[in-house]
Design a protein around this motif. Structure first.
Motif, PDB file in Angstrom:
ATOM      1  N   LEU A 114     -79.406  20.512   5.182  1.00  0.00           N
ATOM      2  CA  LEU A 114     -80.566  19.896   4.538  1.00  0.00           C
ATOM      3  C   LEU A 114     -81.629  20.945   4.220  1.00  0.00           C
ATOM      4  CD1 LEU A 114     -80.859  16.565   6.561  1.00  0.00           C
ATOM      5  CD2 LEU A 114     -80.195  16.832   4.164  1.00  0.00           C
ATOM      6  N   MET A 115     -81.783  21.928   5.102  1.00  0.00           N
ATOM      7  CA  MET A 115     -82.751  22.993   4.834  1.00  0.00           C
ATOM      8  C   MET A 115     -82.287  23.854   3.660  1.00  0.00           C
ATOM      9  SD  MET A 115     -85.359  22.479   6.720  1.00  0.00           S
ATOM     10  CE  MET A 115     -84.995  20.743   6.485  1.00  0.00           C
ATOM     11  N   LEU A 170     -77.205  20.353  14.318  1.00  0.00           N
ATOM     12  CA  LEU A 170     -77.779  21.591  13.788  1.00  0.00           C
ATOM     13  C   LEU A 170     -77.174  21.923  12.433  1.00  0.00           C
ATOM     14  CD1 LEU A 170     -77.987  23.772  17.012  1.00  0.00           C
ATOM     15  CD2 LEU A 170     -79.852  22.664  15.793  1.00  0.00           C
ATOM     16  N   VAL A 223     -76.036  19.757  10.187  1.00  0.00           N
ATOM     17  CA  VAL A 223     -76.616  18.852   9.195  1.00  0.00           C
ATOM     18  C   VAL A 223     -78.028  19.318   8.822  1.00  0.00           C
ATOM     19  CG1 VAL A 223     -77.466  16.509   8.788  1.00  0.00           C
ATOM     20  CG2 VAL A 223     -75.255  16.849   9.887  1.00  0.00           C
ATOM     21  N   VAL A 224     -78.807  19.694   9.837  1.00  0.00           N
ATOM     22  CA  VAL A 224     -80.171  20.172   9.566  1.00  0.00           C
ATOM     23  C   VAL A 224     -80.127  21.437   8.717  1.00  0.00           C
ATOM     24  CG1 VAL A 224     -82.267  21.111  10.615  1.00  0.00           C
ATOM     25  CG2 VAL A 224     -81.193  19.101  11.606  1.00  0.00           C
ATOM     26  N   SER A 263     -84.191  23.588  -3.706  1.00  0.00           N
ATOM     27  CA  SER A 263     -85.173  22.869  -4.527  1.00  0.00           C
ATOM     28  C   SER A 263     -86.406  23.741  -4.739  1.00  0.00           C
ATOM     29  CB  SER A 263     -85.554  21.531  -3.894  1.00  0.00           C
ATOM     30  OG  SER A 263     -86.332  21.719  -2.741  1.00  0.00           O
ATOM     31  N   VAL A 269     -80.638  22.650   1.132  1.00  0.00           N
ATOM     32  CA  VAL A 269     -80.996  21.826  -0.030  1.00  0.00           C
ATOM     33  C   VAL A 269     -82.476  22.005  -0.346  1.00  0.00           C
ATOM     34  CG1 VAL A 269     -81.320  19.439  -0.820  1.00  0.00           C
ATOM     35  CG2 VAL A 269     -79.188  20.094   0.300  1.00  0.00           C
ATOM     36  N   LEU A 270     -83.293  22.004   0.684  1.00  0.00           N
ATOM     37  CA  LEU A 270     -84.734  22.167   0.491  1.00  0.00           C
ATOM     38  C   LEU A 270     -85.055  23.530  -0.114  1.00  0.00           C
ATOM     39  CD1 LEU A 270     -87.296  20.470   1.089  1.00  0.00           C
ATOM     40  CD2 LEU A 270     -87.512  21.747   3.225  1.00  0.00           C
ATOM     41  N   PHE A 271     -84.405  24.564   0.391  1.00  0.00           N
ATOM     42  CA  PHE A 271     -84.618  25.912  -0.118  1.00  0.00           C
ATOM     43  C   PHE A 271     -84.222  25.972  -1.592  1.00  0.00           C
ATOM     44  CE2 PHE A 271     -85.327  30.385   0.276  1.00  0.00           C
ATOM     45  CZ  PHE A 271     -84.448  30.977  -0.617  1.00  0.00           C
TER      46      PHE A 271
END
Lengths: 171, 161
Positions: free
Chosen positions: A24-25, A18, A20-21, A31, A27-29
């Protein structure tokens, strides 16, 4: 393939998964923020918001707009386009609308052309995104079938183990 | 973008056919490739929570577009791979491959100025030129994808015997 407890699987504990996810989320946000702040610099055309707020500045320039067709005047080869932006909607008259084929009021279209004066674009090319209001229904319906297909394919071939938060081969 | 059905049927067809040659490429792995092709469509979450809502909540500019870019596919595929305990590289490769096929398919659409979107973000802001083949509302696209898939499905069943 059967889960064999004797085999060594490289496993992360659920809490680390959780984490790590979440990272990554994040990082996505980020971006999403970066993209939104940089994109207008890389677009060769004024944004819809810029066209709404400062139309006179872009007279004579090439524009690319996306909007909904309100009405079509085929005799004069014109149409009224409603462009929705994050800062509100505005209307444009499109001259030379025949570049957009097979579209009716309620349909959506991308228009490429020149801003002749405030509120008037002469089109040189068009891409009809939705020929009619019912196209949206078609797209959602077909996409729903696609989504169901993927879900079924995954759950028929993989097993979700909630205890370890993992997907394993199995039915 | 092309509709989600067409997106997922492309890896279905390609991976099923390749699977006739490659032993490990069974149905369960084809399914992973299909899931990858659905990643760019996750952008539809903006229908539930619009970017303006996000912007006003966090006080920053925001766009969901990166979800349907190469960078977004690489990140989301990573997040999905976390939930697989084995063969992570294979899972990741299939997810990214599926996602990439969807992005490339979308890049073939008609854009009024002849260039597709920034789908190679963040690696480049270059908008690749498009051969302007179709728009998403074109029913023939899904028609071709479905017909081809049904054909491959039937052929595959024959080959399994």
């Amino acid at each position: 393939m059967i889960y064999d407890p004797r085999m060594h699987y490289s496993r992360l504990r659920p809490i680390y998964k959780l984490l790590v996810v979440f990272l990554l989320m994040a990082v996505l946000f980020s971006s999403g923020v970066h993209y939104a702040s940089q994109v207008s610099k890389h677009q060769p055309y004024p944004s819809d918001e810029a066209l709404k707020e400062n139309p006179d500045r872009y007279v004579g320039e090439t524009v690319l707009v996306f909007g909904t067709v309100e009405e079509i005047d085929s005799q004069n080869d014109r149409a009224h386009l409603r462009v929705n932006t994050d800062v509100g909607a505005f209307d444009l008259v499109i001259e030379g609308f025949s570049v957009a084929r097979d579209i009716e009021p309620g349909g959506t279209v991308q228009i490429y052309g020149t801003l002749q004066e405030r509120g008037l674009v002469s089109a040189t090319a068009a891409s009809v995104v939705n020929p009619s209001p019912s196209s949206t229904l078609y797209k959602y319906g077909v996409s729903l079938i696609g989504a169901l297909l993927v879900v079924v394919m995954i759950f028929r071939n993989w097993q979700l183990d909630l205890a370890t938060l993992s997907l394993r081969a199995g039915e | 973008m092309a509709d989600l059905l067409t997106h997922v049927l492309v890896p279905y067809v390609v991976l099923t056919v390749v699977g006739w040659r490659v032993d490990w490429l069974t149905k369960r792995w084809v399914a992973i490739g299909m899931a990858g092709a659905a990643i760019p469509d996750l952008m539809k979450v903006k229908i539930l929570i619009s970017s303006s809502v996000v912007e006003s909540t966090f006080g920053v500019p925001f766009s969901y577009t990166p979800i349907s870019t190469l960078g977004g596919v690489l990140v989301i595929a990573g997040a999905i791979t976390v939930f697989f305990d084995e063969r992570r590289l294979r899972v990741y490769a299939l997810l990214v491959g599926g996602g990439l096929s969807a992005l490339i398919l979308d890049g073939l659409r008609i854009f009024a100025d002849g260039h597709s979107g920034f789908w190679l973000y963040p690696f480049t802001w270059w908008r690749p030129p498009t051969p302007n083949l179709y728009v998403t509302a074109d029913v023939w696209v899904a028609g071709v994808a479905v017909s081809l898939s049904v054909g491959i499905f039937l052929l595959n069943r024959r080959m399994q015997r």
